[in-house]
Write a protein that holds these residues in place. Sequence first.
Motif, PDB file in Angstrom:
ATOM      1  N   LYS A 121      60.492  57.006  12.900  1.00 39.17           N
ATOM      2  CA  LYS A 121      59.169  56.876  12.101  1.00 39.17           C
ATOM      3  C   LYS A 121      59.019  57.943  11.177  1.00 39.17           C
ATOM      4  O   LYS A 121      59.401  59.370  11.395  1.00 39.17           O
ATOM      5  N   GLY A 122      58.366  57.670  10.031  1.00 40.04           N
ATOM      6  CA  GLY A 122      58.227  58.705   8.960  1.00 40.04           C
ATOM      7  C   GLY A 122      56.593  58.724   9.120  1.00 40.04           C
ATOM      8  O   GLY A 122      55.876  58.516  10.093  1.00 40.04           O
ATOM      9  N   THR A 123      56.219  59.543   7.949  1.00 39.47           N
ATOM     10  CA  THR A 123      54.788  59.879   7.916  1.00 39.47           C
ATOM     11  C   THR A 123      53.832  58.549   7.886  1.00 39.47           C
ATOM     12  O   THR A 123      52.718  58.497   8.248  1.00 39.47           O
ATOM     13  N   LYS A 124      54.297  57.777   7.136  1.00 41.43           N
ATOM     14  CA  LYS A 124      53.572  56.482   6.828  1.00 41.43           C
ATOM     15  C   LYS A 124      54.305  55.377   7.347  1.00 41.43           C
ATOM     16  O   LYS A 124      55.576  55.337   7.854  1.00 41.43           O
ATOM     17  N   LYS A 125      53.533  54.254   7.801  1.00 43.54           N
ATOM     18  CA  LYS A 125      54.101  53.061   8.507  1.00 43.54           C
ATOM     19  C   LYS A 125      55.142  52.483   7.664  1.00 43.54           C
ATOM     20  O   LYS A 125      56.203  51.960   8.244  1.00 43.54           O
ATOM     21  N   SER A 126      55.077  52.438   6.429  1.00 37.57           N
ATOM     22  CA  SER A 126      55.973  51.890   5.387  1.00 37.57           C
ATOM     23  C   SER A 126      57.443  52.614   5.434  1.00 37.57           C
ATOM     24  O   SER A 126      58.498  52.198   4.980  1.00 37.57           O
ATOM     25  N   GLU A 127      57.591  53.888   5.915  1.00 41.37           N
ATOM     26  CA  GLU A 127      58.501  54.813   6.020  1.00 41.37           C
ATOM     27  C   GLU A 127      59.363  54.862   7.156  1.00 41.37           C
ATOM     28  O   GLU A 127      60.397  55.533   7.309  1.00 41.37           O
ATOM     29  N   THR A 128      59.073  53.691   8.206  1.00 46.10           N
ATOM     30  CA  THR A 128      59.943  53.634   9.340  1.00 46.10           C
ATOM     31  C   THR A 128      61.357  53.135   9.005  1.00 46.10           C
ATOM     32  O   THR A 128      61.405  52.184   8.208  1.00 46.10           O
ATOM     33  N   VAL A 129      62.314  53.627   9.587  1.00 44.67           N
ATOM     34  CA  VAL A 129      63.694  53.249   9.111  1.00 44.67           C
ATOM     35  C   VAL A 129      64.326  52.962  10.280  1.00 44.67           C
ATOM     36  O   VAL A 129      64.381  53.509  11.526  1.00 44.67           O
ATOM     37  N   ASN A 130      65.377  51.715  10.350  1.00 43.65           N
ATOM     38  CA  ASN A 130      65.933  51.291  11.446  1.00 43.65           C
ATOM     39  C   ASN A 130      67.444  51.930  11.598  1.00 43.65           C
ATOM     40  O   ASN A 130      67.960  52.050  10.485  1.00 43.65           O
ATOM     41  N   VAL A 131      67.482  52.815  12.447  1.00 44.53           N
ATOM     42  CA  VAL A 131      68.965  53.568  12.484  1.00 44.53           C
ATOM     43  C   VAL A 131      70.060  52.587  13.244  1.00 44.53           C
ATOM     44  O   VAL A 131      69.687  51.848  14.310  1.00 44.53           O
ATOM     45  N   ASN A 132      70.952  52.366  12.302  1.00 42.39           N
ATOM     46  CA  ASN A 132      72.149  51.710  12.971  1.00 42.39           C
ATOM     47  C   ASN A 132      73.137  52.449  13.906  1.00 42.39           C
ATOM     48  O   ASN A 132      73.924  53.553  13.482  1.00 42.39           O
ATOM     49  N   MET A 133      72.957  52.781  15.193  1.00 43.59           N
ATOM     50  CA  MET A 133      73.571  53.492  16.125  1.00 43.59           C
ATOM     51  C   MET A 133      75.086  53.108  16.165  1.00 43.59           C
ATOM     52  O   MET A 133      75.795  54.256  16.173  1.00 43.59           O
ATOM     53  N   PRO A 134      75.652  52.148  16.180  1.00 41.13           N
ATOM     54  CA  PRO A 134      77.114  52.152  16.082  1.00 41.13           C
ATOM     55  C   PRO A 134      77.747  52.742  14.558  1.00 41.13           C
ATOM     56  O   PRO A 134      78.510  53.457  14.673  1.00 41.13           O
ATOM     57  N   ASN A 135      77.016  52.770  13.599  1.00 42.30           N
ATOM     58  CA  ASN A 135      77.338  53.469  12.435  1.00 42.30           C
ATOM     59  C   ASN A 135      77.323  54.959  12.595  1.00 42.30           C
ATOM     60  O   ASN A 135      78.223  55.882  12.117  1.00 42.30           O
ATOM     61  N   LYS A 136      76.335  55.412  13.305  1.00 40.21           N
ATOM     62  CA  LYS A 136      76.036  56.841  13.618  1.00 40.21           C
ATOM     63  C   LYS A 136      77.298  57.279  14.602  1.00 40.21           C
ATOM     64  O   LYS A 136      77.686  58.510  14.253  1.00 40.21           O
ATOM     65  N   LEU A 137      77.381  56.233  15.604  1.00 42.83           N
ATOM     66  CA  LEU A 137      78.680  56.807  16.191  1.00 42.83           C
ATOM     67  C   LEU A 137      79.981  56.798  15.478  1.00 42.83           C
ATOM     68  O   LEU A 137      80.643  57.886  15.618  1.00 42.83           O
ATOM     69  N   PHE A 138      80.491  55.875  14.800  1.00 41.98           N
ATOM     70  CA  PHE A 138      81.490  55.894  13.777  1.00 41.98           C
ATOM     71  C   PHE A 138      81.497  57.196  12.933  1.00 41.98           C
ATOM     72  O   PHE A 138      82.510  57.655  12.634  1.00 41.98           O
ATOM     73  N   ASP A 139      80.366  57.313  12.137  1.00 41.33           N
ATOM     74  CA  ASP A 139      80.412  58.119  11.067  1.00 41.33           C
ATOM     75  C   ASP A 139      80.102  59.506  11.169  1.00 41.33           C
ATOM     76  O   ASP A 139      80.719  60.477  10.568  1.00 41.33           O
ATOM     77  N   GLU A 140      79.293  59.989  12.210  1.00 40.03           N
ATOM     78  CA  GLU A 140      78.683  61.334  12.223  1.00 40.03           C
ATOM     79  C   GLU A 140      79.489  61.732  13.889  1.00 40.03           C
ATOM     80  O   GLU A 140      79.697  62.942  13.826  1.00 40.03           O
ATOM     81  N   ILE A 141      79.226  60.976  14.835  1.00 39.05           N
ATOM     82  CA  ILE A 141      79.756  61.388  16.092  1.00 39.05           C
ATOM     83  C   ILE A 141      81.334  61.506  16.319  1.00 39.05           C
ATOM     84  O   ILE A 141      82.024  62.539  16.722  1.00 39.05           O
ATOM     85  N   ALA A 142      82.010  60.324  16.021  1.00 38.30           N
ATOM     86  CA  ALA A 142      83.429  60.002  16.129  1.00 38.30           C
ATOM     87  C   ALA A 142      84.235  61.141  15.422  1.00 38.30           C
ATOM     88  O   ALA A 142      85.157  61.837  15.827  1.00 38.30           O
ATOM     89  N   PRO A 143      84.110  61.518  14.234  1.00 40.49           N
ATOM     90  CA  PRO A 143      84.811  62.527  13.320  1.00 40.49           C
ATOM     91  C   PRO A 143      84.773  64.049  14.094  1.00 40.49           C
ATOM     92  O   PRO A 143      85.677  64.696  14.184  1.00 40.49           O
ATOM     93  N   LYS A 144      83.787  64.418  14.879  1.00 43.21           N
ATOM     94  CA  LYS A 144      83.729  65.538  15.455  1.00 43.21           C
ATOM     95  C   LYS A 144      84.704  65.759  16.417  1.00 43.21           C
ATOM     96  O   LYS A 144      85.246  66.917  17.101  1.00 43.21           O
TER      97      LYS A 144
END
Length: 174
Positions: A121-144
Motif C-alpha cells: 500500500k502506498g500513501t494513496k489508494k491508487s498507489e497500491t501495487v500487487n507484488v508478484n511473490m514468485p518473481n521476488k523469489l526468482f529475482d531477489e531471494i534466489a540469487p543470494k
Amino acid sequence: MAKYRKLGRTSSQRKALLRNQVTMLFEHGKIITTEAKAKEVSKIAEKLIALAVREKDNFDEVTVEAKVPEKDKNGRRVKKVEDGRKVTVYTTVEKKIKKDQPSRLHARRQMLKVLYPVTEKGTKKSETVNVNMPNKLFDEIAPKYVDRNGGYTRITKIGQRKGDGALEVLLELI
C-alpha cells in the motif's frame, strides 16, 4: 512419528496459517512466532527457496511488439475522430519479456499454490501495487543463495511469551 506438526488446528486452518507465515517471511525477511510454527514454516520456505534457486535462470528473453496508447502531457489517452467516432491512437513498441521454460513455469505454479497474493500500500489508494511473490523469489531471494546448499533460514530463540508462556522465536532469511 508424524511428518508434520498439527499445531492444534484443523487441516484447513493449519494450511492457511502456514501459507500466511511463509508469505510474510518472504515479504518482510523475518517473522516472530512460536517455535513449533517456525519449524514448520522453515520446512516450507526452504523447499520454495531451493526451487527458486534451481530454476532462477531458466527463461528465454523474447522481443514482442505491443500496441501502446499515446498519451498527452496530462497522462490521458490521445483520441482522434474517425467516421464520426472517437478512436484511441496507438503506437507499436518493441518490448523484451522473459518467457519461462516449462520447468520454471511449473515451479512458479508450485509457489503460487503456497504463497498468498501480496499488495503493497502506498500513501494513496491508487498507489497500491500487487507484488508478484514468485518473481521476488526468482529475482531477489534466489540469487543470494546460489552458492549455498540448504540452510536458507535461521531460528533464533527470543524467550517466553507473556500471555501463555509459549517459547517465541525469530525466524529469518539468512
